[in-house]
Design a protein around this motif. Structure first.
Motif: not given
Length: 243
Positions: A108-111, A137, A113, A134
Motif C-alpha cells: 500500500y502507498t501512503s504519501g 500511486h 511511502t 504502487e
C-alpha cells in the motif's frame, strides 16, 4: 522491459549510504560504496540516489531476499522517472520503500511511502511489479474525492504498460466477461483503458490523469474527451472487446 545489463548498470551507478541499524544513532549520511548482492538484505535503512532521484529503502524483515531488494531498486530508478515524465513532472523525486514483516496484505502507498508485505514477496517472489502499480500511486497523489475505481484502474494500466515481470508472475489483464463493470477497478478497468487507448482516443489515460489531478474530473469528462458517456463506451467495449 527486462531486467538485464542496463538495469544492473543503473543499479551500480546509484550511490548508497552506510547501513543504519534500528538501534544505531541516526547520524548524517555520507560517502558512497558499491552495492554487493547478498543472500539476505540486512535489517536497516539504505539510501540510494541517481540522476536527481532518491530512494530510501527500509527493511524490517529478517531474511528478506536480497535479489528482490536489488530488483526493487533497479525498477524504481528505471520506471519511476518514466512515470513522472509522462504523468506528472512535478511529482516528488524522493520515495521511501518499507519492507514490513507484520503487514498481511500485499502493498500500500501512503504519501511518498510504499509499504510491501515481506510475507507476500517471500511467497510470490516474481510479483515485483506490485512496485510498478504502487509507485504510480505516488505519482498520482490525487486529492478531492477522485473515484477509487479509476485511480486503481490507471495504476494497473501502468503495471500493464511498464511492468517488467508480469508474465512470470502470472499477472495479466482479464478477458472481458458480461459480469464485469468498468467500476470493478484494477485489472478490469485497466483493460478497458487499454481498449479505449487503442480504439477511441490515444491520449485517454493521460487526459483522465490530468482531469483527476486538476480536480476537473466528472462524469461529463468522458463526453468531453470522446463524445460518449462512460456507459456508452463500456457498451461499445462489451460489443467488441478485442484489444
Amino acid at each position: 522491459m527486462a531486467l538485464g545489463a542496463a538495469s544492473l548498470l543503473l543499479f551500480s551507478a546509484c550511490s548508497k549510504s552506510a547501513l543504519i541499524s534500528p538501534d544505531q544513532e541516526k547520524e548524517p549520511l555520507s560517502g558512497t560504496q558499491q552495492v554487493t548482492a547478498a543472500a539476505a538484505t540486512p535489517i536497516g535503512t539504505v539510501i540510494y540516489t541517481s540522476n536527481g532521484y532518491k530512494l530510501t529503502f527500509t527493511n524490517n524483515a529478517g531474511g528478506f531476499d536480497d535479489a528482490t531488494r536489488q530488483k526493487f531498486v533497479d525498477m524504481y530508478f528505471s520506471i519511476y522517472p518514466q512515470l513522472l515524465n509522462r504523468f506528472y513532472t512535478s511529482a516528488t523525486k524522493q520515495v521511501t520503500f518499507v519492507i514490513d514483516p507484520s503487514y498481511n496484505g500485499v502493498a500500500y502507498t501512503s504519501g511518498t511511502t510504499v509499504t510491501y508485505s515481506a510475507a507476500w514477496m517471500s511467497s510470490h517472489p516474481q510479483d515485483v511489479d506490485v512496485l510498478t502499480h504502487e509507485i504510480m500511486h505516488v505519482v498520482q497523489a490525487y486529492t478531492g474525492g477522485t473515484p477509487g475505481w479509476l485511480t486503481e484502474g490507471i495504476a494497473d494500466y501502468v503495471r500493464y504498460k511498464y511492468g517488467v515481470n508480469n508474465g512470470p508472475a502470472g499477472w495479466s489483464l482479464p478477458a472481458w466477461s458480461s459480469s464485469q463493470s468498468y467500476t470493478d477497478a484494477y485489472r478490469v478497468t485497466a483493460r478497458f483503458l487499454v481498449w479505449l487507448e487503442r480504439h477511441v482516443r490515444a491520449s485517454i489515460v493521460n487526459d483522465l490523469n490530468t482531469a483527476l489531478r486538476n480536480k476537473t474530473y466528472s462524469s461529463n469528462t468522458w463526453v468531453q474527451l470522446t463524445g460518449k458517456s462512460v456507459d456508452q463506451l463500456w457498451t461499445d467495449y462489451s460489443n467488441n472487446p478485442a484489444l
